[in-house]
Design a protein around this motif. Structure first.
Motif, PDB file in Angstrom:
ATOM      1  N   GLY A  16      46.380   1.573 -30.920  1.00  0.00           N
ATOM      2  CA  GLY A  16      46.663   0.370 -30.157  1.00  0.00           C
ATOM      3  C   GLY A  16      45.867  -0.794 -30.700  1.00  0.00           C
ATOM      4  N   LEU A  17      46.559  -1.833 -31.148  1.00  0.00           N
ATOM      5  CA  LEU A  17      45.896  -3.059 -31.592  1.00  0.00           C
ATOM      6  C   LEU A  17      45.944  -4.051 -30.445  1.00  0.00           C
ATOM      7  CD1 LEU A  17      47.240  -3.459 -35.220  1.00  0.00           C
ATOM      8  CD2 LEU A  17      44.841  -3.339 -34.564  1.00  0.00           C
ATOM      9  N   GLY A  18      44.779  -4.409 -29.929  1.00  0.00           N
ATOM     10  CA  GLY A  18      44.708  -5.305 -28.787  1.00  0.00           C
ATOM     11  C   GLY A  18      44.274  -6.701 -29.201  1.00  0.00           C
ATOM     12  N   PHE A  19      44.997  -7.699 -28.722  1.00  0.00           N
ATOM     13  CA  PHE A  19      44.684  -9.101 -29.008  1.00  0.00           C
ATOM     14  C   PHE A  19      44.376  -9.790 -27.685  1.00  0.00           C
ATOM     15  CE2 PHE A  19      47.388  -7.469 -32.337  1.00  0.00           C
ATOM     16  CZ  PHE A  19      46.776  -7.908 -33.500  1.00  0.00           C
ATOM     17  N   TYR A  20      43.124 -10.212 -27.521  1.00  0.00           N
ATOM     18  CA  TYR A  20      42.646 -10.775 -26.269  1.00  0.00           C
ATOM     19  C   TYR A  20      42.677 -12.307 -26.321  1.00  0.00           C
ATOM     20  CZ  TYR A  20      40.876  -6.023 -25.567  1.00  0.00           C
ATOM     21  OH  TYR A  20      40.769  -4.655 -25.439  1.00  0.00           O
ATOM     22  N   ASN A  21      42.513 -12.902 -25.140  1.00  0.00           N
ATOM     23  CA  ASN A  21      42.447 -14.367 -25.023  1.00  0.00           C
ATOM     24  C   ASN A  21      43.691 -15.017 -25.626  1.00  0.00           C
ATOM     25  OD1 ASN A  21      39.702 -14.037 -24.030  1.00  0.00           O
ATOM     26  ND2 ASN A  21      39.100 -13.711 -26.166  1.00  0.00           N
ATOM     27  N   THR A  22      44.839 -14.410 -25.354  1.00  0.00           N
ATOM     28  CA  THR A  22      46.104 -14.889 -25.899  1.00  0.00           C
ATOM     29  C   THR A  22      47.002 -15.370 -24.759  1.00  0.00           C
ATOM     30  OG1 THR A  22      46.815 -12.560 -25.875  1.00  0.00           O
ATOM     31  CG2 THR A  22      46.130 -13.485 -27.988  1.00  0.00           C
ATOM     32  N   PHE A  57      53.511 -12.957 -27.894  1.00  0.00           N
ATOM     33  CA  PHE A  57      54.396 -12.160 -28.752  1.00  0.00           C
ATOM     34  C   PHE A  57      55.464 -13.034 -29.410  1.00  0.00           C
ATOM     35  CE2 PHE A  57      53.316  -8.035 -26.422  1.00  0.00           C
ATOM     36  CZ  PHE A  57      52.556  -7.567 -27.467  1.00  0.00           C
ATOM     37  N   ALA A  58      55.940 -14.025 -28.685  1.00  0.00           N
ATOM     38  CA  ALA A  58      56.985 -14.894 -29.233  1.00  0.00           C
ATOM     39  C   ALA A  58      56.458 -15.807 -30.327  1.00  0.00           C
ATOM     40  CB  ALA A  58      57.607 -15.732 -28.118  1.00  0.00           C
ATOM     41  N   GLY A 117      54.413 -14.276 -34.711  1.00  0.00           N
ATOM     42  CA  GLY A 117      54.983 -14.042 -36.025  1.00  0.00           C
ATOM     43  C   GLY A 117      55.171 -12.580 -36.366  1.00  0.00           C
ATOM     44  N   ILE A 118      55.065 -11.697 -35.365  1.00  0.00           N
ATOM     45  CA  ILE A 118      55.271 -10.265 -35.604  1.00  0.00           C
ATOM     46  C   ILE A 118      56.759  -9.963 -35.448  1.00  0.00           C
ATOM     47  CG2 ILE A 118      54.680  -7.914 -34.915  1.00  0.00           C
ATOM     48  CD1 ILE A 118      52.141  -9.082 -33.598  1.00  0.00           C
ATOM     49  N   PRO A 119      57.445  -9.565 -36.523  1.00  0.00           N
ATOM     50  CA  PRO A 119      58.887  -9.271 -36.432  1.00  0.00           C
ATOM     51  C   PRO A 119      59.116  -7.835 -35.957  1.00  0.00           C
ATOM     52  CG  PRO A 119      58.176  -9.124 -38.705  1.00  0.00           C
ATOM     53  CD  PRO A 119      56.951  -9.474 -37.911  1.00  0.00           C
ATOM     54  N   PHE A 120      59.190  -7.643 -34.662  1.00  0.00           N
ATOM     55  CA  PHE A 120      59.260  -6.293 -34.110  1.00  0.00           C
ATOM     56  C   PHE A 120      60.536  -5.552 -34.503  1.00  0.00           C
ATOM     57  CE2 PHE A 120      56.179  -8.367 -31.299  1.00  0.00           C
ATOM     58  CZ  PHE A 120      55.155  -7.432 -31.350  1.00  0.00           C
ATOM     59  N   ASP A 121      61.557  -6.267 -34.949  1.00  0.00           N
ATOM     60  CA  ASP A 121      62.787  -5.606 -35.378  1.00  0.00           C
ATOM     61  C   ASP A 121      62.732  -5.146 -36.832  1.00  0.00           C
ATOM     62  OD1 ASP A 121      62.723  -8.150 -36.413  1.00  0.00           O
ATOM     63  OD2 ASP A 121      64.823  -8.616 -35.997  1.00  0.00           O
ATOM     64  N   ASP A 122      61.599  -5.381 -37.500  1.00  0.00           N
ATOM     65  CA  ASP A 122      61.417  -4.982 -38.904  1.00  0.00           C
ATOM     66  C   ASP A 122      60.050  -4.302 -39.010  1.00  0.00           C
ATOM     67  OD1 ASP A 122      60.938  -4.754 -41.627  1.00  0.00           O
ATOM     68  OD2 ASP A 122      61.742  -6.738 -42.123  1.00  0.00           O
ATOM     69  N   PRO A 123      59.972  -2.981 -38.811  1.00  0.00           N
ATOM     70  CA  PRO A 123      58.672  -2.306 -38.749  1.00  0.00           C
ATOM     71  C   PRO A 123      57.767  -2.557 -39.945  1.00  0.00           C
ATOM     72  CG  PRO A 123      60.396  -0.842 -37.988  1.00  0.00           C
ATOM     73  CD  PRO A 123      61.080  -2.044 -38.539  1.00  0.00           C
ATOM     74  N   MET A 172      57.408   3.210 -35.661  1.00  0.00           N
ATOM     75  CA  MET A 172      57.288   2.900 -34.246  1.00  0.00           C
ATOM     76  C   MET A 172      56.324   1.732 -34.060  1.00  0.00           C
ATOM     77  SD  MET A 172      55.791   5.096 -31.027  1.00  0.00           S
ATOM     78  CE  MET A 172      54.128   4.465 -31.315  1.00  0.00           C
ATOM     79  N   VAL A 173      56.826   0.606 -33.585  1.00  0.00           N
ATOM     80  CA  VAL A 173      56.002  -0.579 -33.319  1.00  0.00           C
ATOM     81  C   VAL A 173      56.399  -1.081 -31.933  1.00  0.00           C
ATOM     82  CG1 VAL A 173      55.296  -2.865 -34.100  1.00  0.00           C
ATOM     83  CG2 VAL A 173      55.989  -1.145 -35.785  1.00  0.00           C
ATOM     84  N   VAL A 174      55.508  -0.910 -30.961  1.00  0.00           N
ATOM     85  CA  VAL A 174      55.855  -1.187 -29.558  1.00  0.00           C
ATOM     86  C   VAL A 174      54.932  -2.261 -28.987  1.00  0.00           C
ATOM     87  CG1 VAL A 174      56.113  -0.204 -27.256  1.00  0.00           C
ATOM     88  CG2 VAL A 174      56.613   1.195 -29.279  1.00  0.00           C
ATOM     89  N   PRO A 175      55.485  -3.376 -28.516  1.00  0.00           N
ATOM     90  CA  PRO A 175      54.650  -4.416 -27.899  1.00  0.00           C
ATOM     91  C   PRO A 175      54.439  -4.143 -26.411  1.00  0.00           C
ATOM     92  CG  PRO A 175      56.906  -5.200 -28.106  1.00  0.00           C
ATOM     93  CD  PRO A 175      56.883  -3.798 -28.667  1.00  0.00           C
TER      94      PRO A 175
END
Length: 371
Positions: free
Chosen positions: A216-222, A227-228, A231-237, A265-268
Protein backbone atom coordinates in the motif's frame (compact mmCIF):
# COMPACT_ATOMS: atom_id res chain seq x y z
CA UNK A 1 -37.99 -12.19 18.43
CA UNK A 2 -36.21 -11.80 15.11
CA UNK A 3 -32.66 -10.45 14.96
CA UNK A 4 -31.65 -9.28 11.49
CA UNK A 5 -28.02 -8.46 10.74
CA UNK A 6 -27.20 -6.52 7.59
CA UNK A 7 -23.68 -7.37 6.40
CA UNK A 8 -21.67 -10.61 6.48
CA UNK A 9 -18.37 -9.03 7.46
CA UNK A 10 -16.39 -9.98 10.55
CA UNK A 11 -18.59 -8.05 12.98
CA UNK A 12 -21.89 -9.36 11.69
CA UNK A 13 -20.64 -12.93 11.60
CA UNK A 14 -19.14 -12.69 15.11
CA UNK A 15 -22.51 -11.48 16.39
CA UNK A 16 -24.35 -14.33 14.68
CA UNK A 17 -21.87 -16.87 16.03
CA UNK A 18 -22.01 -15.67 19.66
CA UNK A 19 -25.81 -15.66 19.50
CA UNK A 20 -25.71 -19.22 18.14
CA UNK A 21 -23.40 -20.31 20.98
CA UNK A 22 -26.03 -18.99 23.40
CA UNK A 23 -28.93 -20.68 21.67
CA UNK A 24 -30.28 -17.61 19.90
CA UNK A 25 -31.04 -17.35 16.21
CA UNK A 26 -30.22 -14.53 13.83
CA UNK A 27 -30.35 -14.01 10.09
CA UNK A 28 -27.50 -12.29 8.23
CA UNK A 29 -28.44 -10.53 5.00
CA UNK A 30 -25.53 -9.95 2.61
CA UNK A 31 -25.62 -8.11 -0.72
CA UNK A 32 -22.85 -10.24 -2.27
CA UNK A 33 -24.02 -13.26 -4.23
CA UNK A 34 -21.79 -15.74 -2.37
CA UNK A 35 -18.85 -15.93 0.00
CA UNK A 36 -16.50 -16.02 -3.00
CA UNK A 37 -18.08 -13.11 -4.88
CA UNK A 38 -15.07 -10.84 -4.32
CA UNK A 39 -11.67 -10.75 -2.66
CA UNK A 40 -11.63 -10.03 1.06
CA UNK A 41 -8.43 -7.99 1.36
CA UNK A 42 -5.14 -8.78 3.01
CA UNK A 43 -3.82 -9.66 6.44
CA UNK A 44 -5.27 -8.54 9.76
CA UNK A 45 -3.45 -7.94 13.03
CA UNK A 46 -5.78 -9.54 15.60
CA UNK A 47 -5.11 -8.53 19.20
CA UNK A 48 -8.08 -7.30 21.28
CA UNK A 49 -10.37 -9.12 18.85
CA UNK A 50 -9.10 -12.42 20.24
CA UNK A 51 -11.57 -11.97 23.11
CA UNK A 52 -14.40 -12.11 20.59
CA UNK A 53 -13.07 -15.36 19.15
CA UNK A 54 -12.92 -16.86 22.65
CA UNK A 55 -16.52 -15.87 23.29
CA UNK A 56 -17.38 -17.44 19.93
CA UNK A 57 -15.70 -20.71 20.93
CA UNK A 58 -13.26 -20.41 18.03
CA UNK A 59 -9.96 -19.37 19.58
CA UNK A 60 -8.19 -22.71 18.96
CA UNK A 61 -9.33 -22.73 15.34
CA UNK A 62 -8.10 -19.15 15.03
CA UNK A 63 -4.64 -20.02 16.36
CA UNK A 64 -4.48 -22.84 13.80
CA UNK A 65 -4.79 -20.36 10.90
CA UNK A 66 -2.94 -17.40 12.44
CA UNK A 67 0.64 -16.56 11.47
CA UNK A 68 2.84 -15.75 14.45
CA UNK A 69 5.70 -14.81 12.14
CA UNK A 70 3.43 -12.12 10.74
CA UNK A 71 4.26 -10.14 13.87
CA UNK A 72 7.72 -9.42 12.40
CA UNK A 73 8.27 -5.78 11.47
CA UNK A 74 10.87 -3.65 9.74
CA UNK A 75 10.76 0.16 9.81
CA UNK A 76 12.83 2.27 7.43
CA UNK A 77 13.28 5.79 6.13
CA UNK A 78 13.02 6.61 2.41
CA UNK A 79 16.82 6.85 2.06
CA UNK A 80 17.10 3.19 3.10
CA UNK A 81 18.04 3.69 6.75
CA UNK A 82 16.79 0.77 8.86
CA UNK A 83 15.42 2.09 12.13
CA UNK A 84 13.84 -1.01 13.62
CA UNK A 85 13.80 -4.73 12.97
CA UNK A 86 11.70 -7.03 15.12
CA UNK A 87 11.86 -10.76 14.43
CA UNK A 88 9.39 -12.90 16.34
CA UNK A 89 10.81 -15.99 18.09
CA UNK A 90 9.12 -19.21 17.05
CA UNK A 91 7.88 -19.76 20.63
CA UNK A 92 6.57 -16.22 21.12
CA UNK A 93 2.96 -15.88 22.32
CA UNK A 94 0.40 -15.03 19.66
CA UNK A 95 -0.25 -11.55 21.05
CA UNK A 96 -0.80 -9.87 17.68
CA UNK A 97 -0.69 -12.60 15.03
CA UNK A 98 -1.62 -11.89 11.43
CA UNK A 99 -4.41 -13.76 9.72
CA UNK A 100 -5.76 -13.60 6.20
CA UNK A 101 -9.10 -11.77 6.31
CA UNK A 102 -10.67 -14.34 3.96
CA UNK A 103 -9.53 -17.22 6.19
CA UNK A 104 -10.95 -15.56 9.30
CA UNK A 105 -14.24 -14.84 7.53
CA UNK A 106 -14.42 -18.45 6.35
CA UNK A 107 -13.82 -19.64 9.92
CA UNK A 108 -16.78 -17.60 11.12
CA UNK A 109 -19.00 -18.59 8.19
CA UNK A 110 -18.28 -22.29 8.67
CA UNK A 111 -19.21 -22.02 12.36
CA UNK A 112 -22.80 -20.97 11.57
CA UNK A 113 -25.78 -23.21 10.80
CA UNK A 114 -26.74 -23.54 7.15
CA UNK A 115 -29.07 -20.79 6.07
CA UNK A 116 -27.93 -18.24 8.64
CA UNK A 117 -26.43 -16.08 5.89
CA UNK A 118 -28.81 -15.09 3.09
CA UNK A 119 -26.65 -14.18 0.12
CA UNK A 120 -27.77 -11.84 -2.63
CA UNK A 121 -29.91 -9.65 -0.35
CA UNK A 122 -28.97 -6.01 -0.98
CA UNK A 123 -30.54 -3.97 1.82
CA UNK A 124 -32.18 -0.71 0.67
CA UNK A 125 -34.17 0.58 3.64
CA UNK A 126 -36.21 -0.41 6.68
CA UNK A 127 -39.77 0.63 7.49
CA UNK A 128 -42.54 -0.58 9.78
CA UNK A 129 -40.51 -3.46 11.18
CA UNK A 130 -39.43 -4.83 7.82
CA UNK A 131 -36.25 -4.85 5.78
CA UNK A 132 -36.62 -4.05 2.10
CA UNK A 133 -34.17 -5.35 -0.49
CA UNK A 134 -33.17 -4.25 -3.99
CA UNK A 135 -34.94 -7.19 -5.61
CA UNK A 136 -38.27 -6.10 -4.12
CA UNK A 137 -38.27 -8.67 -1.33
CA UNK A 138 -38.73 -7.92 2.37
CA UNK A 139 -38.17 -9.58 5.74
CA UNK A 140 -39.45 -8.79 9.26
CA UNK A 141 -37.26 -7.87 12.21
CA UNK A 142 -37.52 -6.95 15.87
CA UNK A 143 -33.89 -5.85 16.11
CA UNK A 144 -31.92 -4.57 13.12
CA UNK A 145 -28.13 -4.54 13.41
CA UNK A 146 -26.22 -2.56 10.83
CA UNK A 147 -22.94 -4.35 10.16
CA UNK A 148 -22.74 -2.96 6.65
CA UNK A 149 -19.48 -1.04 6.75
CA UNK A 150 -18.28 2.46 5.97
CA UNK A 151 -21.16 3.38 3.67
CA UNK A 152 -23.82 1.84 5.89
CA UNK A 153 -27.42 2.10 4.74
CA UNK A 154 -28.59 1.33 8.28
CA UNK A 155 -26.66 4.21 9.91
CA UNK A 156 -29.10 6.96 8.78
CA UNK A 157 -31.76 5.39 11.01
CA UNK A 158 -29.70 6.53 14.00
CA UNK A 159 -27.51 9.48 12.98
CA UNK A 160 -26.86 11.94 10.18
CA UNK A 161 -23.08 11.46 10.55
CA UNK A 162 -21.20 10.55 7.39
CA UNK A 163 -17.56 9.56 6.83
CA UNK A 164 -15.29 12.48 5.97
CA UNK A 165 -12.18 12.37 3.80
CA UNK A 166 -8.90 12.43 5.74
CA UNK A 167 -6.60 13.87 3.09
CA UNK A 168 -5.16 10.40 2.59
CA UNK A 169 -5.10 8.30 -0.58
CA UNK A 170 -3.77 4.76 -0.92
CA UNK A 171 -2.78 2.88 -4.05
CA UNK A 172 -2.64 -0.87 -3.54
CA UNK A 173 -0.34 -3.03 -5.65
CA UNK A 174 1.22 -6.42 -5.07
CA UNK A 175 3.74 -9.11 -5.96
CA UNK A 176 2.36 -12.66 -6.31
CA UNK A 177 4.33 -15.71 -5.19
CA UNK A 178 7.22 -13.47 -4.17
CA UNK A 179 9.47 -16.25 -2.81
CA UNK A 180 9.62 -17.86 -6.25
CA UNK A 181 9.40 -14.82 -8.52
CA UNK A 182 11.59 -12.33 -6.57
CA UNK A 183 13.49 -14.11 -3.78
CA UNK A 184 15.74 -11.10 -3.18
CA UNK A 185 12.75 -8.85 -2.54
CA UNK A 186 11.14 -11.57 -0.43
CA UNK A 187 14.18 -11.64 1.84
CA UNK A 188 14.14 -7.84 2.09
CA UNK A 189 10.47 -7.67 3.09
CA UNK A 190 10.77 -10.54 5.55
CA UNK A 191 7.93 -12.54 7.07
CA UNK A 192 5.70 -9.74 8.33
CA UNK A 193 5.30 -6.02 7.67
CA UNK A 194 7.85 -3.78 5.96
CA UNK A 195 7.25 -0.05 6.51
CA UNK A 196 8.92 2.90 4.82
CA UNK A 197 7.77 6.30 6.10
CA UNK A 198 8.70 9.88 5.37
CA UNK A 199 7.78 13.10 3.64
CA UNK A 200 4.04 12.53 3.89
CA UNK A 201 4.28 9.22 2.01
CA UNK A 202 4.19 5.66 3.31
CA UNK A 203 5.00 2.31 1.76
CA UNK A 204 3.64 -0.68 3.66
CA UNK A 205 4.51 -4.10 2.27
CA UNK A 206 2.94 -7.08 4.01
CA UNK A 207 3.41 -10.78 3.53
CA UNK A 208 0.11 -12.63 2.97
CA UNK A 209 -0.60 -16.25 3.73
CA UNK A 210 -0.87 -17.14 0.03
CA UNK A 211 2.67 -15.94 -0.75
CA UNK A 212 1.57 -12.60 -2.16
CA UNK A 213 3.04 -9.39 -0.82
CA UNK A 214 0.45 -6.62 -0.76
CA UNK A 215 1.88 -3.12 -0.97
CA UNK A 216 0.00 0.00 0.00
CA UNK A 217 1.42 3.35 -1.08
CA UNK A 218 -0.11 6.06 1.07
CA UNK A 219 -0.12 9.74 0.11
CA UNK A 220 -1.04 12.06 2.98
CA UNK A 221 -2.06 15.73 3.12
CA UNK A 222 -3.72 15.41 -0.28
CA UNK A 223 -6.99 17.02 -1.47
CA UNK A 224 -10.10 14.91 -1.86
CA UNK A 225 -9.82 14.93 -5.66
CA UNK A 226 -6.13 13.95 -5.62
CA UNK A 227 -6.61 10.78 -7.67
CA UNK A 228 -8.01 12.87 -10.51
CA UNK A 229 -5.03 15.23 -10.45
CA UNK A 230 -2.22 12.81 -9.53
CA UNK A 231 -1.45 11.76 -13.07
CA UNK A 232 -1.76 8.06 -12.19
CA UNK A 233 -3.36 6.28 -15.20
CA UNK A 234 -5.24 3.54 -13.37
CA UNK A 235 -6.45 2.03 -16.65
CA UNK A 236 -2.83 1.34 -17.69
CA UNK A 237 -1.07 -0.69 -14.95
CA UNK A 238 2.44 -0.40 -16.41
CA UNK A 239 2.14 3.38 -16.78
CA UNK A 240 0.53 3.61 -13.34
CA UNK A 241 3.49 1.87 -11.73
CA UNK A 242 5.89 4.20 -13.54
CA UNK A 243 3.97 7.21 -12.29
CA UNK A 244 3.98 5.86 -8.72
CA UNK A 245 7.76 5.59 -8.88
CA UNK A 246 7.91 9.19 -10.13
CA UNK A 247 5.98 10.18 -7.02
CA UNK A 248 8.77 8.77 -4.84
CA UNK A 249 11.67 11.13 -5.68
CA UNK A 250 14.80 10.41 -3.72
CA UNK A 251 13.58 7.06 -2.43
CA UNK A 252 16.14 4.25 -2.33
CA UNK A 253 16.12 2.00 -5.42
CA UNK A 254 15.29 -1.05 -3.31
CA UNK A 255 11.87 0.48 -2.61
CA UNK A 256 11.10 1.42 -6.18
CA UNK A 257 12.17 -2.11 -7.16
CA UNK A 258 9.22 -3.37 -5.14
CA UNK A 259 6.87 -1.28 -7.26
CA UNK A 260 8.51 -2.38 -10.50
CA UNK A 261 8.00 -6.05 -9.54
CA UNK A 262 4.25 -5.71 -8.98
CA UNK A 263 1.66 -7.33 -11.20
CA UNK A 264 -1.16 -5.50 -12.98
CA UNK A 265 -3.42 -5.03 -9.95
CA UNK A 266 -3.50 -1.29 -9.18
CA UNK A 267 -6.35 -0.28 -6.85
CA UNK A 268 -7.04 3.27 -5.62
CA UNK A 269 -8.56 3.81 -2.16
CA UNK A 270 -9.64 7.10 -0.60
CA UNK A 271 -9.46 7.03 3.19
CA UNK A 272 -12.38 8.36 5.24
CA UNK A 273 -13.47 8.23 8.88
CA UNK A 274 -16.47 8.99 11.05
CA UNK A 275 -16.19 11.70 13.74
CA UNK A 276 -14.26 10.62 16.84
CA UNK A 277 -16.66 10.06 19.71
CA UNK A 278 -19.75 9.55 17.57
CA UNK A 279 -22.84 8.57 19.61
CA UNK A 280 -26.60 8.54 19.03
CA UNK A 281 -29.77 8.25 21.14
CA UNK A 282 -30.43 4.58 21.78
CA UNK A 283 -33.31 2.88 20.01
CA UNK A 284 -34.70 -0.51 21.03
CA UNK A 285 -34.94 -1.82 17.48
CA UNK A 286 -31.74 -0.63 15.71
CA UNK A 287 -28.02 -0.49 16.46
CA UNK A 288 -24.68 -0.53 14.63
CA UNK A 289 -21.44 -2.47 14.85
CA UNK A 290 -18.03 -2.21 13.19
CA UNK A 291 -17.25 0.44 10.58
CA UNK A 292 -20.94 1.32 10.37
CA UNK A 293 -20.65 2.60 13.95
CA UNK A 294 -17.11 3.98 14.17
CA UNK A 295 -15.12 3.99 10.92
CA UNK A 296 -11.49 4.82 11.82
CA UNK A 297 -8.22 5.41 9.95
CA UNK A 298 -6.74 2.03 8.90
CA UNK A 299 -4.05 1.58 11.56
CA UNK A 300 -4.94 -1.87 12.89
CA UNK A 301 -8.03 -1.32 15.06
CA UNK A 302 -11.01 -1.68 12.70
CA UNK A 303 -11.27 -5.46 12.48
CA UNK A 304 -10.62 -5.87 16.19
CA UNK A 305 -13.32 -3.35 17.07
CA UNK A 306 -15.80 -5.05 14.73
CA UNK A 307 -15.17 -8.49 16.23
CA UNK A 308 -15.55 -7.11 19.75
CA UNK A 309 -18.71 -5.22 18.83
CA UNK A 310 -20.31 -8.36 17.46
CA UNK A 311 -19.32 -10.54 20.39
CA UNK A 312 -20.26 -8.03 23.09
CA UNK A 313 -23.61 -7.22 21.52
CA UNK A 314 -24.25 -10.95 21.32
CA UNK A 315 -23.44 -11.37 25.01
CA UNK A 316 -25.72 -8.47 25.94
CA UNK A 317 -28.57 -9.97 23.94
CA UNK A 318 -27.98 -13.37 25.52
CA UNK A 319 -28.13 -11.73 28.95
CA UNK A 320 -31.40 -9.94 28.09
CA UNK A 321 -33.16 -12.26 25.62
CA UNK A 322 -36.57 -10.76 26.36
CA UNK A 323 -35.49 -7.12 26.53
CA UNK A 324 -33.66 -6.03 23.38
CA UNK A 325 -33.86 -2.37 24.44
CA UNK A 326 -31.86 -3.07 27.62
CA UNK A 327 -29.34 -5.18 25.69
CA UNK A 328 -28.80 -2.45 23.10
CA UNK A 329 -28.34 0.23 25.78
CA UNK A 330 -25.83 -1.94 27.65
CA UNK A 331 -23.89 -2.70 24.46
CA UNK A 332 -23.86 0.91 23.21
CA UNK A 333 -22.63 2.34 26.53
CA UNK A 334 -19.59 0.08 26.46
CA UNK A 335 -19.06 0.39 22.70
CA UNK A 336 -19.16 4.20 22.69
CA UNK A 337 -16.46 4.39 25.37
CA UNK A 338 -14.26 1.70 23.85
CA UNK A 339 -14.55 2.88 20.26
CA UNK A 340 -13.98 6.53 21.16
CA UNK A 341 -10.67 5.64 22.80
CA UNK A 342 -9.66 3.50 19.82
CA UNK A 343 -10.73 6.17 17.31
CA UNK A 344 -8.78 8.87 19.15
CA UNK A 345 -5.66 6.70 19.19
CA UNK A 346 -6.13 5.87 15.51
CA UNK A 347 -6.53 9.53 14.60
CA UNK A 348 -3.36 10.44 16.52
CA UNK A 349 -1.42 7.68 14.79
CA UNK A 350 -2.77 8.76 11.42
CA UNK A 351 -1.54 12.32 12.10
CA UNK A 352 1.87 10.90 13.02
CA UNK A 353 2.07 8.95 9.76
CA UNK A 354 1.34 12.12 7.78
CA UNK A 355 4.26 14.03 9.31
CA UNK A 356 7.51 14.65 7.38
CA UNK A 357 9.59 12.68 9.92
CA UNK A 358 7.03 9.91 10.39
CA UNK A 359 9.60 7.11 10.62
CA UNK A 360 11.42 8.64 13.59
CA UNK A 361 8.14 9.42 15.32
CA UNK A 362 6.92 5.89 14.71
CA UNK A 363 10.14 4.54 16.17
CA UNK A 364 9.48 6.56 19.33
CA UNK A 365 5.92 5.22 19.36
CA UNK A 366 7.15 1.62 19.25
CA UNK A 367 10.07 2.27 21.60
CA UNK A 368 8.98 5.07 23.95
CA UNK A 369 11.89 4.37 26.31
CA UNK A 370 14.45 4.34 23.51
CA UNK A 371 15.20 0.61 23.89
Amino acid sequence: MTIAIVGAGLGGLALARVLHVHGMDAVVYEREASRDARGQGGMLDIHSGQRALREAGLIDEFYAIARGEGQDMRLLEPDGTLLLQEDTPDDAPLARPEVDRADLRDLLLDSLPDGTVRWGHAFVHAADGALHFADGGSAPYDLLVGADGANSRVRPLLTDARPAHLGHHVVEVGIPDIDRTHPDLAAMVGRGTYWVLGGGISLAAQRNGDGRVRIGLGFYNTPEDWFATSGIPFDDPAAAKARLIDLLPGWHPRFTALIEACDEMVVPRSITALPVGLTWPSRPDVTLIGDAAHLMPPVGEGANMALLDGALLGLALAAHPDDFAAAVREYEREMFERSTAAARMSADLHTLLASPDAARKMLAFFQPDGD
